[in-house]
Design a protein around this motif. Structure first.
Motif, PDB file in Angstrom:
ATOM      1  N   UNK A 368       0.832  -1.211   0.000  1.00 28.26           N
ATOM      2  CA  UNK A 368       0.000   0.000   0.000  1.00 28.26           C
ATOM      3  C   UNK A 368       0.867   1.262   0.000  1.00 28.26           C
ATOM      4  N   UNK A 369       1.886   1.264   0.857  1.00 30.92           N
ATOM      5  CA  UNK A 369       2.758   2.444   0.948  1.00 30.92           C
ATOM      6  C   UNK A 369       3.536   2.643  -0.348  1.00 30.92           C
ATOM      7  N   UNK A 370       4.070   1.545  -0.914  1.00 32.11           N
ATOM      8  CA  UNK A 370       4.846   1.658  -2.144  1.00 32.11           C
ATOM      9  C   UNK A 370       4.013   2.165  -3.303  1.00 32.11           C
ATOM     10  N   UNK A 373       3.123   5.907  -2.698  1.00 27.79           N
ATOM     11  CA  UNK A 373       4.281   6.784  -2.933  1.00 27.79           C
ATOM     12  C   UNK A 373       4.541   6.955  -4.428  1.00 27.79           C
ATOM     13  N   UNK A 374       4.380   5.846  -5.182  1.00 25.40           N
ATOM     14  CA  UNK A 374       4.602   5.924  -6.632  1.00 25.40           C
ATOM     15  C   UNK A 374       3.591   6.863  -7.286  1.00 25.40           C
ATOM     16  N   UNK A 384      -2.309   1.744 -14.302  1.00 28.09           N
ATOM     17  CA  UNK A 384      -2.256   0.572 -13.427  1.00 28.09           C
ATOM     18  C   UNK A 384      -1.111  -0.346 -13.813  1.00 28.09           C
ATOM     19  N   UNK A 385      -0.832  -0.482 -15.118  1.00 28.18           N
ATOM     20  CA  UNK A 385       0.241  -1.370 -15.564  1.00 28.18           C
ATOM     21  C   UNK A 385       1.587  -0.943 -14.997  1.00 28.18           C
ATOM     22  N   UNK A 386       1.816   0.359 -14.887  1.00 25.44           N
ATOM     23  CA  UNK A 386       3.076   0.835 -14.322  1.00 25.44           C
ATOM     24  C   UNK A 386       3.172   0.496 -12.839  1.00 25.44           C
ATOM     25  N   UNK A 387       2.042   0.559 -12.140  1.00 26.95           N
ATOM     26  CA  UNK A 387       2.044   0.195 -10.721  1.00 26.95           C
ATOM     27  C   UNK A 387       2.323  -1.288 -10.547  1.00 26.95           C
ATOM     28  N   UNK A 388       1.789  -2.108 -11.454  1.00 34.21           N
ATOM     29  CA  UNK A 388       1.975  -3.551 -11.344  1.00 34.21           C
ATOM     30  C   UNK A 388       3.426  -3.956 -11.559  1.00 34.21           C
ATOM     31  N   UNK A 389       4.220  -3.057 -12.147  1.00 34.16           N
ATOM     32  CA  UNK A 389       5.628  -3.354 -12.395  1.00 34.16           C
ATOM     33  C   UNK A 389       6.544  -2.854 -11.283  1.00 34.16           C
ATOM     34  N   UNK A 424      -0.863  12.350   3.353  1.00 35.37           N
ATOM     35  CA  UNK A 424       0.383  11.680   3.713  1.00 35.37           C
ATOM     36  C   UNK A 424       0.258  10.177   3.482  1.00 35.37           C
ATOM     37  N   UNK A 425       1.413   9.562   3.188  1.00 35.28           N
ATOM     38  CA  UNK A 425       1.408   8.118   2.894  1.00 35.28           C
ATOM     39  C   UNK A 425       0.838   7.315   4.055  1.00 35.28           C
ATOM     40  N   UNK A 426       1.236   7.645   5.279  1.00 31.99           N
ATOM     41  CA  UNK A 426       0.755   6.888   6.444  1.00 31.99           C
ATOM     42  C   UNK A 426      -0.763   6.982   6.568  1.00 31.99           C
ATOM     43  N   UNK A 427      -1.306   8.162   6.295  1.00 27.90           N
ATOM     44  CA  UNK A 427      -2.761   8.327   6.382  1.00 27.90           C
ATOM     45  C   UNK A 427      -3.457   7.525   5.286  1.00 27.90           C
ATOM     46  N   UNK A 428      -2.878   7.519   4.078  1.00 26.86           N
ATOM     47  CA  UNK A 428      -3.473   6.763   2.974  1.00 26.86           C
ATOM     48  C   UNK A 428      -3.474   5.267   3.289  1.00 26.86           C
ATOM     49  N   UNK A 429      -2.384   4.774   3.842  1.00 18.26           N
ATOM     50  CA  UNK A 429      -2.298   3.356   4.197  1.00 18.26           C
ATOM     51  C   UNK A 429      -3.338   3.002   5.251  1.00 18.26           C
TER      52      UNK A 429
END
Length: 545
Positions: A368-370, A373-374, A384-389, A424-429
């Motif tokens: 989730x964090x990765x 952040x991306x 989505x394809x870029x995230x899957x890589x 923030x990433x922590x809040x999104x996670x």
């Protein structure tokens, strides 16, 4: 909506050319809506001709029709069926079990106009090269078959289903028809949202299949259940006519072989089926089932979606499914010829634990964090394809992560890719984990609705139909509770709450009433799933309005 006489005649003529001599009004109206450029959500009972809608539409629209189906075996069956029915319209499929040469031939047939229908899996529809090819072809229509899979949760979750709205937008946004036999109202809403349907024409037929007898057999011990299932199957096979078959659904792959062996020892010709078999063995099982050369197929839930054999006479479940829509989907494979058929659930309350386990999805915080952040590190929308890589998550984990982030409102789809919502990433996670928890809560509530069906003393068909959003007029007379005398005329209470009413709960928000009895009300809340509440508490404590 009723089509004009000219449109209706055109639809009927096209249907007759494909072998559909008599169309249901819902089928005709759905095809007419598609021909007029409108999105369609078609909810018709199993065996009532959902595929006819997009097949007829494909024959009268200019340009190819793309059909997205969950199973390659289902694609193969429908392609061959169309080829047998008429030589005027060809359908092709592109999937991983064909050679590169075979897939290239399929694409060439579409490009030259020799083929007018293309079958894809959701995963194939996610490929950039697939989208590029289709964008250049001016696709006339997209059909999403078995659309209820969009709302799947737990071990059946396929992230590619959630990208179909994105797929439709990417190829030029042609009209979309979503078809399913198993969509209670909350699932219908999610289908519309996820496929980006715009003011869809909604065709709803009755979900009642009165020729199917419904019953539940309760057991206390596992060995008693096993013996009873074997006796039940043997007795039902003895009553089968030539060519007819039965289905036995089990919870695990190992049980397919166990039960096939047990009934085989009693003289039943049975074959096991599950997703772990080789392609050759799976095809052999499908062929034997279709041709009626076996008495029984013993299978996991991997078998049967989209099959259209008219003379399946019984479905026996050895354990409760994870939801009533899944149960309806699976037993809906019997009695499509209109003759008497039976759906039997052998039930131990303890077996609900496996369904509850399957409802669990453990979100991976690192993934989730990765993913977040991306998305947040770039100003341009990221596909989505870029995230899957991404190296921080496997393809499936990344797709699952972005789905949860989307549910949580941490990301949104915009201009062909994902963008962040500025947190923030922590809040999104954390929000995504909360979304996962809500999803699990809702999935577990569906398991409890299976318990309600299995343990009810009301008309069993009424309980099922209410869950699917349909209110029958009285007891059916074709289920075990009706036949035993346990079921009586429906007790709908004092009329204060009725199925379909909107109820506002002080804690859980707005929900839809599914069923109402004198002392209790079952309500579906978006974040809580199905809840059965005391009518007295609701009124006395002013919890609801």
């Amino acid at each position: 909506m009723s089509p004009s006489s000219d449109t209706a005649h055109r639809v009927d003529t096209a249907g007759s050319a494909l072998g559909y001599t008599e169309l249901h009004p819902a089928q005709r109206d759905s095809v007419a809506a598609l021909a007029g450029g409108r999105d369609v959500l078609a909810l018709l009972a199993s065996g009532y001709g959902k595929s006819a809608i997009y097949q007829i539409a494909a024959s009268i629209l200019d340009g190819p029709t793309v059909v997205v189906t969950p199973l390659i075996a289902l694609q193969r069956d429908q392609v061959e069926s169309l080829r047998r029915r008429t030589g005027e319209m060809r359908a092709v499929a592109v999937h991983s079990e064909q050679t590169t040469s075979q897939n290239d031939d399929a694409w060439r047939s579409l490009e030259t106009g020799d083929a007018t229908m293309l079958y894809l899996t959701p995963e194939s529809a996610s490929r950039p090269d697939t989208r590029r090819r289709l964008r250049e072809m001016s696709v006339a229509c997209v059909a999403v078959d078995e659309a209820h899979c969009i709302a799947a949760w737990g071990h059946d979750f396929r992230p590619a289903y959630l990208r179909l709205g994105e797929f439709v937008d990417a190829i030029g946004r042609p009209p979309v028809v979503a078809t399913t036999a198993t969509a209670p109202p909350p699932v219908r809403d999610e289908i519309v949202e996820r496929l980006h349907l715009v003011d869809p024409f909604v065709a709803v037929g009755s979900f009642d299949r009165p020729n199917i007898h419904l019953s539940v057999v309760r057991h206390h011990h596992a060995i008693d259940l096993t013996d009873a299932v074997v006796d039940d199957v043997v007795d039902r096979v003895d009553a089968l006519r030539s060519g007819a078959v039965g289905l036995v659904y089990v919870a695990t792959r190992a049980q397919t072989h166990d039960y096939a062996d047990l009934v085989g020892q009693r003289g039943v010709d049975a074959i096991a089926y599950h997703a772990g078999l080789s392609r050759h063995d799976r095809e052999d099982a499908h062929r034997a089932f279709r041709d009626g050369t076996v008495d029984v197929v013993v299978a996991t839930s991997a078998f049967g979606m989209g099959i259209d054999k008219p003379d399946v006479r019984f479905v026996v479940h050895t354990s409760p499914p994870e939801s009533l829509e899944r149960y309806y989907q699976e037993f809906g494979r019997v009695g499509r010829d209109g003759d008497d058929a039976a759906a039997v659930l052998h039930f131990r309350p303890e077996d609900l634990g496996l369904s509850t386990f399957f409802a669990t999805r453990n979100p991976q915080r690192e993934a989730l964090a990765g993913v977040y952040r991306a998305i947040s590190s770039t100003t341009a929308p990221i596909p989505t394809d870029s995230l899957a890589a991404l190296p921080s998550a496997s393809g499936r984990a990344a797709e699952s992560a972005v789905e949860l982030l989307d549910r949580a409102g941490a990301v949104r789809w915009q201009d062909g890719g994902w963008t962040d919502c500025g947190m923030e990433t922590a809040d999104a996670v954390e929000l995504a984990c909360e979304a996962a928890h809500r999803g699990e809560t809702a999935a577990r509530s569906r398991v409890e609705m299976v318990r309600k069906y299995a343990e009810t003393t009301r008309c069993r068909r009424r309980v099922l139909l209410e869950y699917l959003g349909e209110v029958p007029s009285g007891p059916c007379g074709r289920c075990d509770t009706c036949e035993s005398g346990a079921s009586t005329e429906p007790d709908d209470g004092d009329g204060r709450f009725r199925p379909g009413d909107v109820l506002h709960h002080r804690e859980w928000g707005t929900g839809d009433v599914v069923s109402a009895e004198s002392d209790r009300v079952t309500v579906h809340f978006p974040d809580q799933g199905y809840r059965t509440l005391s009518t007295a508490v609701l009124l006395d404590e002013n919890i609801a309005e």
